[in-house]
Design an enzyme around this catalytic site. Structure first.
Site, short mmCIF file in Angstrom:
data_model
loop_
_atom_site.label_atom_id
_atom_site.label_comp_id
_atom_site.label_asym_id
_atom_site.label_seq_id
_atom_site.Cartn_x
_atom_site.Cartn_y
_atom_site.Cartn_z
N GLY A 20 47.68 72.74 -0.77
CA GLY A 20 47.62 72.53 -2.21
C GLY A 20 48.83 71.81 -2.78
O GLY A 20 49.95 72.09 -2.41
N SER A 21 48.62 70.87 -3.69
CA SER A 21 49.71 70.04 -4.17
C SER A 21 49.27 69.19 -5.36
O SER A 21 48.18 69.35 -5.88
CB SER A 21 50.22 69.15 -3.03
#
Length: 217
Positions: A184-185
């Site tokens: 996730g980013s």
């Protein structure tokens, strides 16, 4: 399915763990081992899914700003970009969930004139302060239309490794890969104030394909 080059280490570790846990489950749990193995198999499959490399037809772009990643537009606002531009700009932020393709692409075409890695915190990627406080990279490109565009890879709560392959002096081609973020980013793009913003908050983007803005030539 083609896998990204950054997958090698993660998939090797995941495979070893899957085999060890499965063997132990079969040895100790016998017929009940499937209660462990089946959920584990789902997680193991998701690791492969995360590192997939989709086949996309990338076009040539001049004025268009292309979505740098797959994800969801979570922010469009005027901000002060203090690291490189040192002036007001329009920030477009795209959040990537762990299920998105995490290849990072150049949003514009031109020449790379700045790059820097910043260690930092691991706030959730949609947090506004993550743009300046999280582990991140910053890249600036002087576009073929003589604008300066900054974009930033930002690590999230889960992501703990950012890679970028570009160097100052490289030719940037909109839609083509320059880096990767594990899990996730978020990516931020900082555009000139007179840029025509085409996307809106909530839009789902396809990296390398969708036009999110257009700059004046």
């Amino acid at each position: 399915m083609k896998l990204h080059r950054e997958s090698k280490g993660t998939i090797t570790v995941a495979t070893i763990l899957f085999i060890i846990i499965s063997v132990l489950a079969i040895y100790f749990l016998k017929m009940w081992s499937l209660l462990i193995i089946m959920p584990l198999l789902v997680v193991y499959s998701l690791v492969f899914w995360f590192f997939r490399v989709p086949d996309r037809n990338i076009l040539e772009h001049r004025e268009n700003v292309i979505a740098p990643v797959d994800g969801k537009v979570v922010m469009i606002k005027e901000v002060d970009e203090t690291e490189f531009l040192k002036e007001k700009a329009i920030q477009v932020s795209i959040f990537m969930s762990p299920l998105n393709v995490h290849i990072c692409r150049y949003p514009v075409s031109g020449k790379v004139i700045y790059k820097k890695y910043h260690p930092g915190k691991y706030l959730v990627a949609w947090h506004e302060k993550s743009s300046t406080e999280n582990e991140r990279t910053t890249v600036a490109v002087e576009t073929v239309t003589n604008h300066k565009v900054v974009f930033r890879q930002i690590a999230g709560y889960v992501a703990r490794r950012i890679v970028f392959y570009c160097n100052e002096g490289d030719q940037a081609k909109a839609g083509h890969e320059f880096g990767f973020i594990k899990f996730g980013s978020r990516m931020d793009v900082f555009l000139p104030l007179d840029t025509e913003i085409i996307c809106k908050i909530g839009d789902i983007t396809k990296g390398g394909l969708d036009v999110i803005a257009r700059m004046k030539d």
